[in-house]
Structures are given as C-alpha cells and as structure tokens.
Design a protein around this motif. Structure first.
Motif, PDB file in Angstrom:
ATOM      1  N   THR A 119     -28.455  20.671 -17.102  1.00  0.00           N
ATOM      2  CA  THR A 119     -29.133  19.887 -18.147  1.00  0.00           C
ATOM      3  C   THR A 119     -28.546  18.488 -18.166  1.00  0.00           C
ATOM      4  O   THR A 119     -27.427  18.264 -17.689  1.00  0.00           O
ATOM      5  N   LYS A 120     -29.311  17.583 -18.720  1.00  0.00           N
ATOM      6  CA  LYS A 120     -28.829  16.208 -18.887  1.00  0.00           C
ATOM      7  C   LYS A 120     -29.282  15.697 -20.250  1.00  0.00           C
ATOM      8  O   LYS A 120     -30.280  16.148 -20.807  1.00  0.00           O
ATOM      9  N   GLU A 121     -28.504  14.763 -20.776  1.00  0.00           N
ATOM     10  CA  GLU A 121     -28.821  14.170 -22.073  1.00  0.00           C
ATOM     11  C   GLU A 121     -29.647  12.910 -21.848  1.00  0.00           C
ATOM     12  O   GLU A 121     -29.266  12.037 -21.077  1.00  0.00           O
ATOM     13  N   VAL A 122     -30.805  12.829 -22.522  1.00  0.00           N
ATOM     14  CA  VAL A 122     -31.708  11.690 -22.378  1.00  0.00           C
ATOM     15  C   VAL A 122     -31.878  11.043 -23.755  1.00  0.00           C
ATOM     16  O   VAL A 122     -31.993  11.734 -24.765  1.00  0.00           O
ATOM     17  N   VAL A 123     -31.897   9.714 -23.771  1.00  0.00           N
ATOM     18  CA  VAL A 123     -32.107   8.979 -25.023  1.00  0.00           C
ATOM     19  C   VAL A 123     -33.547   8.471 -25.045  1.00  0.00           C
ATOM     20  O   VAL A 123     -33.954   7.697 -24.180  1.00  0.00           O
ATOM     21  N   ASN A 124     -34.312   8.943 -26.034  1.00  0.00           N
ATOM     22  CA  ASN A 124     -35.698   8.503 -26.210  1.00  0.00           C
ATOM     23  C   ASN A 124     -35.761   7.490 -27.347  1.00  0.00           C
ATOM     24  O   ASN A 124     -35.091   7.652 -28.365  1.00  0.00           O
ATOM     25  N   THR A 125     -36.572   6.463 -27.164  1.00  0.00           N
ATOM     26  CA  THR A 125     -36.794   5.491 -28.234  1.00  0.00           C
ATOM     27  C   THR A 125     -38.112   5.836 -28.911  1.00  0.00           C
ATOM     28  O   THR A 125     -39.156   5.905 -28.258  1.00  0.00           O
ATOM     29  N   ILE A 126     -38.043   6.050 -30.221  1.00  0.00           N
ATOM     30  CA  ILE A 126     -39.224   6.417 -31.000  1.00  0.00           C
ATOM     31  C   ILE A 126     -39.572   5.253 -31.923  1.00  0.00           C
ATOM     32  O   ILE A 126     -38.713   4.743 -32.639  1.00  0.00           O
ATOM     33  N   THR A 127     -40.836   4.848 -31.893  1.00  0.00           N
ATOM     34  CA  THR A 127     -41.313   3.767 -32.758  1.00  0.00           C
ATOM     35  C   THR A 127     -42.151   4.379 -33.869  1.00  0.00           C
ATOM     36  O   THR A 127     -43.108   5.106 -33.607  1.00  0.00           O
ATOM     37  N   GLU A 128     -41.762   4.087 -35.114  1.00  0.00           N
ATOM     38  CA  GLU A 128     -42.501   4.577 -36.276  1.00  0.00           C
ATOM     39  C   GLU A 128     -43.005   3.391 -37.081  1.00  0.00           C
ATOM     40  O   GLU A 128     -42.307   2.393 -37.232  1.00  0.00           O
ATOM     41  N   THR A 129     -44.211   3.517 -37.597  1.00  0.00           N
ATOM     42  CA  THR A 129     -44.768   2.469 -38.446  1.00  0.00           C
ATOM     43  C   THR A 129     -44.685   2.927 -39.892  1.00  0.00           C
ATOM     44  O   THR A 129     -45.185   3.993 -40.244  1.00  0.00           O
ATOM     45  N   THR A 130     -44.027   2.112 -40.708  1.00  0.00           N
ATOM     46  CA  THR A 130     -43.964   2.367 -42.145  1.00  0.00           C
ATOM     47  C   THR A 130     -44.577   1.160 -42.851  1.00  0.00           C
ATOM     48  O   THR A 130     -44.821   0.122 -42.227  1.00  0.00           O
ATOM     49  N   TYR A 131     -44.820   1.302 -44.133  1.00  0.00           N
ATOM     50  CA  TYR A 131     -45.401   0.205 -44.896  1.00  0.00           C
ATOM     51  C   TYR A 131     -44.440  -0.211 -45.995  1.00  0.00           C
ATOM     52  O   TYR A 131     -43.941   0.624 -46.736  1.00  0.00           O
ATOM     53  N   GLU A 132     -44.191  -1.508 -46.074  1.00  0.00           N
ATOM     54  CA  GLU A 132     -43.324  -2.060 -47.101  1.00  0.00           C
ATOM     55  C   GLU A 132     -44.133  -3.020 -47.958  1.00  0.00           C
ATOM     56  O   GLU A 132     -45.063  -3.660 -47.473  1.00  0.00           O
ATOM     57  N   GLU A 133     -43.753  -3.095 -49.227  1.00  0.00           N
ATOM     58  CA  GLU A 133     -44.445  -4.017 -50.122  1.00  0.00           C
ATOM     59  C   GLU A 133     -43.879  -5.418 -49.958  1.00  0.00           C
ATOM     60  O   GLU A 133     -42.667  -5.611 -49.952  1.00  0.00           O
ATOM     61  N   LYS A 134     -44.784  -6.365 -49.812  1.00  0.00           N
ATOM     62  CA  LYS A 134     -44.409  -7.772 -49.708  1.00  0.00           C
ATOM     63  C   LYS A 134     -45.076  -8.496 -50.871  1.00  0.00           C
ATOM     64  O   LYS A 134     -46.281  -8.368 -51.077  1.00  0.00           O
ATOM     65  N   VAL A 135     -44.286  -9.223 -51.634  1.00  0.00           N
ATOM     66  CA  VAL A 135     -44.820  -9.959 -52.778  1.00  0.00           C
ATOM     67  C   VAL A 135     -45.058 -11.403 -52.350  1.00  0.00           C
ATOM     68  O   VAL A 135     -44.155 -12.077 -51.861  1.00  0.00           O
ATOM     69  N   GLU A 136     -46.293 -11.847 -52.542  1.00  0.00           N
ATOM     70  CA  GLU A 136     -46.656 -13.220 -52.212  1.00  0.00           C
ATOM     71  C   GLU A 136     -46.933 -13.973 -53.511  1.00  0.00           C
ATOM     72  O   GLU A 136     -47.691 -13.502 -54.362  1.00  0.00           O
ATOM     73  N   VAL A 137     -46.294 -15.125 -53.671  1.00  0.00           N
ATOM     74  CA  VAL A 137     -46.515 -15.956 -54.857  1.00  0.00           C
ATOM     75  C   VAL A 137     -47.738 -16.827 -54.588  1.00  0.00           C
ATOM     76  O   VAL A 137     -47.719 -17.690 -53.713  1.00  0.00           O
ATOM     77  N   LEU A 138     -48.812 -16.584 -55.345  1.00  0.00           N
ATOM     78  CA  LEU A 138     -50.044 -17.354 -55.181  1.00  0.00           C
ATOM     79  C   LEU A 138     -50.037 -18.620 -56.031  1.00  0.00           C
ATOM     80  O   LEU A 138     -50.682 -19.605 -55.687  1.00  0.00           O
ATOM     81  N   TYR A 139     -49.328 -18.566 -57.160  1.00  0.00           N
ATOM     82  CA  TYR A 139     -49.275 -19.713 -58.070  1.00  0.00           C
ATOM     83  C   TYR A 139     -47.970 -19.665 -58.844  1.00  0.00           C
ATOM     84  O   TYR A 139     -47.511 -18.596 -59.239  1.00  0.00           O
ATOM     85  N   ASP A 140     -47.380 -20.837 -59.054  1.00  0.00           N
ATOM     86  CA  ASP A 140     -46.147 -20.964 -59.838  1.00  0.00           C
ATOM     87  C   ASP A 140     -46.283 -22.229 -60.677  1.00  0.00           C
ATOM     88  O   ASP A 140     -46.345 -23.331 -60.130  1.00  0.00           O
ATOM     89  N   ASN A 141     -46.353 -22.064 -62.005  1.00  0.00           N
ATOM     90  CA  ASN A 141     -46.596 -23.242 -62.847  1.00  0.00           C
ATOM     91  C   ASN A 141     -45.412 -24.205 -62.866  1.00  0.00           C
ATOM     92  O   ASN A 141     -45.567 -25.356 -63.252  1.00  0.00           O
TER      93      ASN A 141
END
Length: 190
Positions: A119-141
């Motif tokens: 047997t041999k040890e193999v390193v696999n790279t796994i790509t996962e997509t997650t969703y993060e909340e991003k706050v966008e400032v549309l207006y600032d008085n």
C-alpha cells in the motif's frame, strides 16, 4: 418590612407608566415628525417604523424593496440623540472555494494491473464550495453630509438593511423614526 413593600409598590406605580409612555410616544414617531413634501407623489410604505433608542445603540431595520419602484427613506430623531448615522446595506451570499487535503491509503498495482499486496499513502486535494455572507454598503449618510433623506430606484427586488446609530452618548434616550415611501419608477422616453 411592610413599609418597604409599600414603597416598592408605590415606586413601581410611578415608574411603569413612564416607561410605557416612552414606548407609546415612539410608536408613531415617524408619522408625526418625519416631514414630507406637500405635493408628494410617494406613497406611505407599511415597513416604516419608529423605536426608542439609547445614544450609541446600533439597530437594524430589514426591508424588502421591489423592482420598478422608487423609494424615499426619511429619518427623524429627537434632538437629544444628536446626528444619526444611517447606512443601507445588502447582504449577499458569495460562493467561496475552500481546498483541503486528505490522506488516503491505496493499494499498489503492478504493470499488469494486479495488486502487489503493498500500500502507499496518497494525498488528495478536495475542493469544496461554501457560501459566506458578504455585507455591501450601498449608502452611508456620513459620506453625504449626514443627509436624513435618501431616494433611490430599484432595478431588481432586494432585501435591504437600514442600520441606524445615534451619535449621542450612552444614557441619552429618544425616538428615531424611519419613514419609508415608494412609487412606481417613472417611464423614460416616449
């Protein structure tokens, strides 16, 4: 002991009505104190609100805006609260790719495809997509000379957040009203 109980009851009878009156006073503050133009084409929006604030307190009002509508947001506040910082925010869910590595033990095969028993040890790279909340400032008085009124048109329906922060110090209490009005966006051209 009986005297202490009587004093507490009398104090509560005086304090509770004042607290309730402050909240009731603020309930329709936006209807009473947020001034609008007399010949206004905008219509009152039911998302308008008022609340009791303490100086420095930040509060958010979530609203839904619709495509093809123009909006006017007017802020009015008790003078004791000082200037009110107003920001209009949009929260978006943004895809974020995260990579992680996973070690796996695999069988070793010879050139004919038969297992060798090793047997041999193999390193696999796994790509996962997650969703993060991003706050966008549309207006600032604060970037608009501390304007207490803003108008905007919607080209898409969106959920927005009105973030309000009075500049007064802690301990100062007063009402803030948010009057929201809307109208259909006027057609352009012939």
């Amino acid at each position: 002991m009986k005297i202490a109980v009587k004093i507490i009851i009398v104090c509560m009878l005086f304090i509770v009505p004042f607290t309730g009156n402050a909240q009731n006073y603020c309930m329709n503050y936006h209807k009473k104190f947020c001034k609008t133009k007399k010949d206004d084409v905008f219509t009152y929006n039911g998302q308008s609100r008022s609340a009791l604030f303490e100086g420095g307190q930040t509060s958010e009002l979530r609203i839904v805006t619709y495509k093809g509508q123009d909006y006017r947001v007017t802020i009015c506040a008790d003078k004791v609260l000082g200037d009110v910082k107003v920001r209009i925010l949009e929260t978006k869910k943004v895809p974020v790719e995260k990579k992680r590595q996973e070690k796996v033990v695999e069988d070793v095969y010879d050139s004919d495809g038969n297992p060798t028993g090793e047997t041999k040890e193999v390193v696999n790279t796994i790509t996962e997509t997650t969703y993060e909340e991003k706050v966008e400032v549309l207006y600032d008085n604060s970037k608009d000379n501390n304007a207490m009124e803003v108008e905007f048109s919607m080209v898409a329906s969106k959920k927005l957040v009105l973030e309000l922060t009075p500049s007064a110090g802690a301990g100062e209490m007063g009402c803030i009203g948010v009057l929201i009005q809307h109208m259909p966006t006027p057609k352009k051209g012939f």
